[in-house]
Design a protein around this motif. Structure first.
Motif, PDB file in Angstrom:
ATOM      1  N   PRO A  66     -42.861  44.480   7.536  1.00 40.44           N
ATOM      2  CA  PRO A  66     -41.401  44.623   7.454  1.00 40.44           C
ATOM      3  C   PRO A  66     -40.775  44.529   8.836  1.00 40.44           C
ATOM      4  O   PRO A  66     -41.290  45.090   9.793  1.00 40.44           O
ATOM      5  N   TYR A  68     -37.227  45.183  10.640  1.00 38.80           N
ATOM      6  CA  TYR A  68     -35.900  45.754  10.493  1.00 38.80           C
ATOM      7  C   TYR A  68     -34.994  45.302  11.631  1.00 38.80           C
ATOM      8  O   TYR A  68     -35.456  44.958  12.708  1.00 38.80           O
ATOM      9  N   ARG A  69     -33.716  45.302  11.355  1.00 41.90           N
ATOM     10  CA  ARG A  69     -32.711  44.962  12.356  1.00 41.90           C
ATOM     11  C   ARG A  69     -31.631  46.032  12.362  1.00 41.90           C
ATOM     12  O   ARG A  69     -31.351  46.640  11.333  1.00 41.90           O
ATOM     13  N   LYS A  70     -31.034  46.239  13.496  1.00 44.53           N
ATOM     14  CA  LYS A  70     -29.928  47.183  13.614  1.00 44.53           C
ATOM     15  C   LYS A  70     -28.631  46.459  13.320  1.00 44.53           C
ATOM     16  O   LYS A  70     -28.359  45.392  13.856  1.00 44.53           O
TER      17      LYS A  70
END
Length: 199
Positions: A66, A68-70
């Motif tokens: 996975p 994730y991005r902010k």
């Protein structure tokens, strides 16, 4: 393609199991899935209240980790425009909280049938903006931004639940239609009227 939709359907079922069942249910479900993982196809898996057919594979498998991005903001562009107007309207007199889960400012005070279901209703819904007393952080007013998606059936049902629940606890709501810009003076008048009428 059929296999893809079967996997997608089971992923959605698993999501609802996680969302609505307690920890013991999830553990039991996991134990049942582990017992079945050597088998193929669909099989009846006993549940607490009903028996439903479940496939072995849960979700669409991928070897990717996975990633994730902010997000650039917790608000959408349209919500940001409204927030600026709310800030101007309240002039620092109230604390403005954004995207607050209803379960963070409401609680279930009795023991109705299906308590878990009723509790989940407030745990999985949020309000766009919550105005609170500046020092005590007592909830005073909810502001909801209504765009065209609020005309969809599921959104109408969700909005009705919010309105009825907030009315029952004495928390006023202002629903604002999506606009290019908002008049802070008009918004201030609405806010003060709503808060003043419920103090």
């Amino acid at each position: 393609m059929k296999r893809f939709f079967q996997k997608l359907l089971e992923w959605l079922r698993m999501f609802f199991v996680i969302l609505f069942d307690d920890d013991e249910d999830r553990k039991e479900y996991k134990r049942q899935e582990e017992r079945l993982e050597q088998k193929q196809g669909w099989e009846q898996v006993p549940q607490r209240t009903t028996e439903i057919a479940r496939p072995i594979e849960l979700g669409i498998s991928s070897s990717d980790k996975p990633e994730y991005r902010k997000s650039k903001s917790v608000l959408t562009y349209r919500e940001s425009i409204l927030l600026r107007s709310i800030r101007s309207a309240v002039a620092g007199e109230y604390t403005i909280l954004m995207k607050v889960r209803m379960g963070d400012f409401l609680w279930l005070a009795n023991e109705p049938n299906d308590r878990k279901f009723h509790n989940n209703q407030i745990q999985c819904k949020h309000v766009d903006f919550l105005l609170c007393d500046k020092f005590k952080l007592e909830p005073l007013l909810v502001i909801e931004l209504d765009d065209s998606s609020h005309n969809k059936y599921d959104h109408v049902e969700r909005d009705n639940f919010k309105d009825e629940t907030l009315k029952a606890v004495g928390l006023p709501v202002i629903r604002i239609e999506l606009q290019e810009k908002y008049d802070a003076s008009i918004l201030r008048k609405q806010i003060l009227e709503k808060i003043g009428n419920h103090k």
